[in-house]
Design a protein around this motif. Structure first.
Motif, PDB file in Angstrom:
ATOM      1  N   ASN A  92       0.874  -1.170   0.000  1.00 14.75           N
ATOM      2  CA  ASN A  92       0.000   0.000   0.000  1.00 14.75           C
ATOM      3  C   ASN A  92       0.914   1.222   0.000  1.00 14.75           C
ATOM      4  O   ASN A  92       1.598   1.489   0.986  1.00 14.75           O
ATOM      5  N   VAL A  93       0.932   1.976  -1.093  1.00 20.69           N
ATOM      6  CA  VAL A  93       1.775   3.173  -1.184  1.00 20.69           C
ATOM      7  C   VAL A  93       0.938   4.449  -1.238  1.00 20.69           C
ATOM      8  O   VAL A  93       1.426   5.504  -1.638  1.00 20.69           O
ATOM      9  N   ALA A  94      -0.315   4.354  -0.819  1.00 20.03           N
ATOM     10  CA  ALA A  94      -1.195   5.529  -0.831  1.00 20.03           C
ATOM     11  C   ALA A  94      -0.623   6.621   0.060  1.00 20.03           C
ATOM     12  O   ALA A  94      -0.137   6.346   1.163  1.00 20.03           O
ATOM     13  N   THR A  95      -0.668   7.846  -0.430  1.00 16.27           N
ATOM     14  CA  THR A  95      -0.228   8.976   0.387  1.00 16.27           C
ATOM     15  C   THR A  95      -1.411   9.640   1.079  1.00 16.27           C
ATOM     16  O   THR A  95      -1.233  10.333   2.067  1.00 16.27           O
ATOM     17  N   THR A  96      -2.596   9.435   0.549  1.00 15.63           N
ATOM     18  CA  THR A  96      -3.823   9.902   1.200  1.00 15.63           C
ATOM     19  C   THR A  96      -4.837   8.767   1.126  1.00 15.63           C
ATOM     20  O   THR A  96      -4.769   7.922   0.235  1.00 15.63           O
ATOM     21  N   GLY A  97      -5.740   8.738   2.062  1.00 11.56           N
ATOM     22  CA  GLY A  97      -6.781   7.711   2.060  1.00 11.56           C
ATOM     23  C   GLY A  97      -6.265   6.304   2.294  1.00 11.56           C
ATOM     24  O   GLY A  97      -6.895   5.338   1.869  1.00 11.56           O
ATOM     25  N   ARG A  98      -5.122   6.165   2.988  1.00  7.80           N
ATOM     26  CA  ARG A  98      -4.549   4.835   3.252  1.00  7.80           C
ATOM     27  C   ARG A  98      -5.551   3.912   3.939  1.00  7.80           C
ATOM     28  O   ARG A  98      -5.534   2.713   3.726  1.00  7.80           O
ATOM     29  N   TRP A  99      -6.411   4.493   4.735  1.00  8.11           N
ATOM     30  CA  TRP A  99      -7.378   3.694   5.487  1.00  8.11           C
ATOM     31  C   TRP A  99      -8.359   2.966   4.568  1.00  8.11           C
ATOM     32  O   TRP A  99      -8.943   1.948   4.953  1.00  8.11           O
ATOM     33  N   MET A 100      -8.536   3.455   3.330  1.00 10.10           N
ATOM     34  CA  MET A 100      -9.470   2.821   2.392  1.00 10.10           C
ATOM     35  C   MET A 100      -8.875   1.593   1.702  1.00 10.10           C
ATOM     36  O   MET A 100      -9.609   0.746   1.214  1.00 10.10           O
ATOM     37  N   VAL A 101      -7.552   1.495   1.678  1.00  2.00           N
ATOM     38  CA  VAL A 101      -6.906   0.433   0.918  1.00  2.00           C
ATOM     39  C   VAL A 101      -7.318  -0.969   1.373  1.00  2.00           C
ATOM     40  O   VAL A 101      -7.595  -1.824   0.531  1.00  2.00           O
ATOM     41  N   PRO A 102      -7.407  -1.263   2.673  1.00  2.74           N
ATOM     42  CA  PRO A 102      -7.840  -2.617   3.047  1.00  2.74           C
ATOM     43  C   PRO A 102      -9.201  -3.002   2.459  1.00  2.74           C
ATOM     44  O   PRO A 102      -9.423  -4.174   2.123  1.00  2.74           O
ATOM     45  N   MET A 103     -10.084  -2.049   2.296  1.00  8.38           N
ATOM     46  CA  MET A 103     -11.386  -2.355   1.688  1.00  8.38           C
ATOM     47  C   MET A 103     -11.243  -2.561   0.176  1.00  8.38           C
ATOM     48  O   MET A 103     -11.824  -3.476  -0.391  1.00  8.38           O
ATOM     49  N   ILE A 104     -10.466  -1.708  -0.465  1.00 10.86           N
ATOM     50  CA  ILE A 104     -10.264  -1.784  -1.914  1.00 10.86           C
ATOM     51  C   ILE A 104      -9.440  -3.014  -2.280  1.00 10.86           C
ATOM     52  O   ILE A 104      -9.694  -3.653  -3.297  1.00 10.86           O
ATOM     53  N   ALA A 105      -8.491  -3.353  -1.435  1.00  8.03           N
ATOM     54  CA  ALA A 105      -7.561  -4.449  -1.724  1.00  8.03           C
ATOM     55  C   ALA A 105      -8.087  -5.815  -1.290  1.00  8.03           C
ATOM     56  O   ALA A 105      -7.351  -6.796  -1.356  1.00  8.03           O
ATOM     57  N   ARG A 106      -9.320  -5.877  -0.878  1.00  2.00           N
ATOM     58  CA  ARG A 106      -9.894  -7.158  -0.481  1.00  2.00           C
ATOM     59  C   ARG A 106      -9.761  -8.150  -1.640  1.00  2.00           C
ATOM     60  O   ARG A 106     -10.102  -7.854  -2.765  1.00  2.00           O
ATOM     61  N   GLY A 107      -9.220  -9.309  -1.359  1.00  2.50           N
ATOM     62  CA  GLY A 107      -9.026 -10.322  -2.398  1.00  2.50           C
ATOM     63  C   GLY A 107      -7.759 -10.139  -3.215  1.00  2.50           C
ATOM     64  O   GLY A 107      -7.549 -10.858  -4.185  1.00  2.50           O
ATOM     65  N   VAL A 108      -6.899  -9.196  -2.824  1.00  2.00           N
ATOM     66  CA  VAL A 108      -5.697  -8.911  -3.620  1.00  2.00           C
ATOM     67  C   VAL A 108      -4.762 -10.120  -3.677  1.00  2.00           C
ATOM     68  O   VAL A 108      -4.149 -10.378  -4.711  1.00  2.00           O
ATOM     69  N   GLU A 109      -4.680 -10.906  -2.607  1.00  2.00           N
ATOM     70  CA  GLU A 109      -3.769 -12.053  -2.636  1.00  2.00           C
ATOM     71  C   GLU A 109      -4.217 -13.074  -3.691  1.00  2.00           C
ATOM     72  O   GLU A 109      -3.402 -13.570  -4.467  1.00  2.00           O
TER      73      GLU A 109
END
Length: 151
Positions: free
Chosen positions: A109-126
């Protein structure tokens, strides 16, 4: 980047010499993506990708992604990285393995803003990364004439 915890890690084995696999994956130059340039992107979302820049950092426009992608290549370390969207960075390293080469791909996760949203967006990334890596391994296997598989 290595100090950050990856969202996921995918490991694979390619039964070909480390130098051969690393050379295939780090053969990147400005111009159209294909079997002899940025091989890892040749099966990507946009079949007409053109890289610009170099020799170690490149950019490309991708349909549906207004920021495009950034590709970094470190040939001496047998590493490449792809960044896209506003949060995604995948790093792939090629290391020696008793059967030839080990590929290690990590997503960050290299987000500079909105990092907190990445776990929701990245669901299923593995799962998506495992599928993507398997497609790449299939292409490497065909290209090099060797076995390549997920660990």
């Amino acid at each position: 980047m290595a100090a950050k915890k990856p969202l996921c890690t995918v490991n694979a084995v390619v039964e070909a010499p480390c130098g051969v696999v690393a050379a295939l994956l780090t053969a990147v130059s400005a111009g159209p993506v294909g079997s002899d340039n940025a091989f890892f992107l040749a099966d990507g979302p946009d079949p007409a990708i053109r890289l610009r820049g170099g020799p170690s950092e490149f950019r490309a426009a991708i349909a549906g992604d207004r920021t495009g992608i950034r590709v970094e290549v470190d040939r001496a370390q047998a590493m490449l990285a792809v960044e896209g969207q506003w949060w995604f960075r995948a790093e792939c390293r090629v290391l020696p393995h008793p059967k030839g080469s080990r590929m290690i791909q990590q997503v960050f996760n290299v987000a500079t803003t909105g990092r907190w949203m990445v776990p929701m967006i990245a669901r299923g990334v593995e799962g998506k990364q495992r599928q993507s890596m398997q497609r790449l391994l299939d292409r490497i296997s065909e290209h090099l004439g060797c076995s390549a598989y997920l660990e």
